[in-house]
Design an enzyme around this catalytic site. Structure first.
Site, PDB file in Angstrom:
ATOM      1  N   ASP A  93       0.898  -1.338  -0.059  1.00  0.00           N
ATOM      2  CA  ASP A  93      -0.043   0.011   0.095  1.00  0.00           C
ATOM      3  C   ASP A  93       0.848   1.252   0.207  1.00  0.00           C
ATOM      4  OD1 ASP A  93      -2.106   1.825   1.203  1.00  0.00           O
ATOM      5  OD2 ASP A  93      -3.428  -0.084   1.135  1.00  0.00           O
TER       6      ASP A  93
ATOM      7  N   HIS B 113      -3.661   6.141   3.679  1.00  0.00           N
ATOM      8  CA  HIS B 113      -4.534   4.991   3.453  1.00  0.00           C
ATOM      9  C   HIS B 113      -3.771   3.781   3.981  1.00  0.00           C
ATOM     10  CE1 HIS B 113      -5.643   1.857   0.496  1.00  0.00           C
ATOM     11  NE2 HIS B 113      -6.754   2.595   0.124  1.00  0.00           N
TER      12      HIS B 113
ATOM     13  N   ASN C 230     -14.285   1.322  -6.695  1.00  0.00           N
ATOM     14  CA  ASN C 230     -15.198   2.131  -6.069  1.00  0.00           C
ATOM     15  C   ASN C 230     -16.157   2.900  -7.105  1.00  0.00           C
ATOM     16  OD1 ASN C 230     -14.158   1.703  -3.244  1.00  0.00           O
ATOM     17  ND2 ASN C 230     -12.864   3.346  -3.559  1.00  0.00           N
TER      18      ASN C 230
ATOM     19  N   SER D 175     -11.346  -0.424  -0.336  1.00  0.00           N
ATOM     20  CA  SER D 175     -10.046  -0.656   0.419  1.00  0.00           C
ATOM     21  C   SER D 175     -10.133  -0.678   1.825  1.00  0.00           C
ATOM     22  CB  SER D 175      -9.394   0.723   0.154  1.00  0.00           C
ATOM     23  OG  SER D 175      -8.604   0.796  -0.920  1.00  0.00           O
TER      24      SER D 175
END
Length: 626
Positions: free
Chosen positions: A353, A386, A478, A540
């Site tokens: 990530d 994130h 998304n 996520s």
């Protein structure tokens, strides 16, 4: 009869068991809410729904910051009671270095009304002269003098957002007031505008980007966030090549000379070449004509895929934000599951990530050494937020009296930074991160990122990790689209879409026949850089729920293969929508308790038992033949 002679008939019997068990009726008690958002929305509808989700995330984050600030103030009062002025100053200076959102702290003496102010810098001291801040701090001091708590509404000063909070001591002799910065709200809003695709693909970052349709690779223009579902992004002047036979050094020098570039970067069997003066199409023509490779493809970019109360059966942690905000844990039966397993430090989850805030107090001791693909000489610190949020969902400290509770108590997180400060990264960086994690002991890899174009280069890395018995879990995206997203849609990966607190499919969540399971992904509270907490929405956020469950399963039964773990998670769910697998809910929402119950040793889930028995017998035969 020799052992080999009687073992072989057993293998055949195992195959017969498979037919019988697959015909057994299901005893699941099905939860069947009406599928929401099952028809395609027009762009304006989708935009409005996502704006509503963003507003909820910001509002929830505002509440999280206020609860956390009140706990910080109470901590300050406990630590500084009876200390000298110099000790108080040293303590607050150190605290503000790690909690820079605690802009100003005031120690208030109720007997004489005097106060001592501690700020982090001269710039902050000047800010205290603003009328709004002076007025709010005066109101806070007045409340403490009356032995009352105080909390102001949010207000803006010089482009920043703040609130003032104060708490009196239990004996009423003193109190502490704080001016708290809410920069995190703007960070969350900026982050979620990109993450929920409310804006076109961001051009910031160090890349020159071309947008194409993922099926045809024809050029497309991305003008709005809605356009993202039909676009993938790649580097205009780079190409990924897998040769039929690896070139030697002389051939690589010839390629570099032909392209006027540096030698290609190699990862596994694949090379990435960068040219300063040739486009992808020109590079493709060159390699197809001169080298006839197995495949060439664009060097794609990958982006982050973030986005009724339940009975609290089982363990109820004392973490500050759990009871009010962490609906996601009881919704997945995580609390009940802790009665069976809380995890194991030997089962590591790699978070591939943006990195992780390794100094966050709610992740203390939960993070092991990782890798920074973006800047190899640096540690994999998170410069986006994130990855820290994803890590907290998996393994934030449980029962430490502060912040949030992770789904696992003891599983460690391995941070692998493959996305840069803009929240995007390359096929090469993601592939390298996956391979690095697989080579360094990860048992589970979480991939809360994606793109709509298939990349053989990335798929090779996925297969490499899968062949090393790693469980790979990825977010679907998304954009409320049925278009398969990658790496989630690869067969070796468990694809995860998002539900909301009503167990409906979240408005933003992608769907399709490739979806395996659902997990909570709406306004999920978790850790955030700077010793803070935030609520974010997205697939996520759903994906790490499933990665955490995989880690718990591998902790309670280390003998299960990655395929068995994935099958077990698919077959032990809260079935949503139409019975069985469907494109809106996959097999259903994960059920931690049911999955762990099925995985308990010495038992193997009935559906998996024939294959499990066959594998064990084959293993015994192989040893006997050696």
């Amino acid at each position: 009869m020799s052992r080999r002679k009687w073992l072989k008939p057993l293998l055949g019997a195992a195959a017969g068991v498979l037919v019988i068990t697959l015909m057994l009726p299901s005893r699941d008690h099905r939860h069947t809410p009406q599928p929401s958002y099952s028809t395609k929305m027009v762009p304006q509808q989708e935009k409005q729904l996502k704006k509503g989700i963003l507003a909820l995330d910001v509002s929830a984050t505002d509440s999280l910051t206020r609860m956390d600030a009140r706990q910080d103030i109470q901590y300050v009062m406990r630590e500084l009671h009876g200390k000298t002025t110099d000790q108080k100053r040293r303590f607050t200076r150190k605290l503000q270095q790690s909690h820079n959102h605690l802009h100003t702290l005031q120690w208030i003496h109720t007997r004489d009304g005097k106060s001592t102010t501690y700020t982090g810098s001269k710039a902050q001291t000047r800010l205290l002269s603003h009328p709004q801040i002076k007025s709010s701090l005066a109101a806070a001091r007045h409340s403490v003098m009356q032995n009352k708590s105080y909390e102001s509404a949010a207000f803006e000063v010089d482009g920043g957002k703040y609130f003032v909070m104060a708490e009196p001591s239990t004996d009423g002799t003193y109190g502490v007031a704080a001016l708290v910065s809410q920069q995190v709200l703007r960070d969350v809003e900026k982050h979620q505008r990109k993450n929920l695709r409310l804006i076109p693909y961001p051009k910031e970052g160090s890349y020159k980007v071309e947008s194409v349709h993922p099926d045809t690779l024809h050029d497309v223009t991305v003008k709005t966030g809605h356009d993202n579902e039909n676009a993938s992004h790649y580097f205009e002047n780079e190409i990924v090549v897998r040769f039929r036979h690896n070139p030697d050094q002389q051939q690589l020098r010839q390629i570099a000379k032909d392209l006027h570039c540096k030698p290609g970067r190699k990862l596994g069997y694949t090379y990435v070449f960068h040219s300063d003066n040739m486009s992808y199409k020109e590079l493709k023509q060159y390699f197809s004509r001169r080298w006839r490779p197995l495949y060439t493809e664009p060097h794609y970019m990958y982006l982050t895929n973030e986005k009724k109360l339940f009975n609290l059966d089982g363990n109820i942690p004392n973490d500050l934000l759990f009871s009010r905000y962490q609906w996601n844990l009881p919704a997945t039966e995580t609390n009940r599951g802790w009665g069976l397993s809380k995890g194991s430090k030997n089962v590591v989850v790699a978070v591939v990530d943006t990195g992780v805030d390794m100094d966050h107090p709610d992740l203390k001791g939960q993070i092991i050494s990782g890798h920074n693909v973006v800047k190899p000489s640096e540690k994999p610190y998170d410069d986006v937020g994130h990855g820290t949020h994803v890590a907290g969902i998996i393994s934030a400290l449980v029962n430490n009296g502060e912040g949030v509770a992770g789904m696992t108590w003891y599983n460690k997180v391995m941070p692998v930074k493959v996305l840069d400060q803009s929240g995007s990264g390359t096929t090469y960086s993601v592939a390298e991160g996956i391979i690095w994690a697989a080579d360094h002991g990860a048992k589970v890899i979480n991939l809360s990122l994606g793109n709509y174009a298939q990349a053989e280069f990335l798929h090779d890395a996925i297969k490499y990790a899968y062949d090393k018995d790693v469980v790979l879990v990825a977010a679907t995206g998304n954009d409320n689209t049925e278009r398969p997203g990658y790496p989630a849609a690869y067969p070796e990966v468990l694809a995860v879409s998002a539900t909301d607190s009503s167990m409906h499919r979240a408005a933003f969540s992608n769907y399709g026949d490739y979806v395996d399971v659902m997990a909570p992904g709406a306004s999920i509270a978790s850790t955030y850089p700077g010793n803070q907490y935030a609520a974010l929405s997205g697939t996520s956020m759903a994906s790490p729920h499933v990665s955490a469950l995989a880690a718990l399963i591998r902790s309670i039964n280390p003998d299960l293969t990655n395929k068995e773990v994935m099958d077990l998670m698919r077959s032990n769910v809260i079935d949503l929508g139409t019975p069985g697998h469907d494109k809106y809910f996959g097999y259903g929402q994960i059920d931690v308790y049911k999955a762990l119950k099925a995985a308990q040793r010495p038992y193997v889930p009935l559906q998996l038992y024939p294959q499990h028995l066959s594998d064990k017998l084959k293993s015994i035969l192989k040893k006997l033949e050696m």
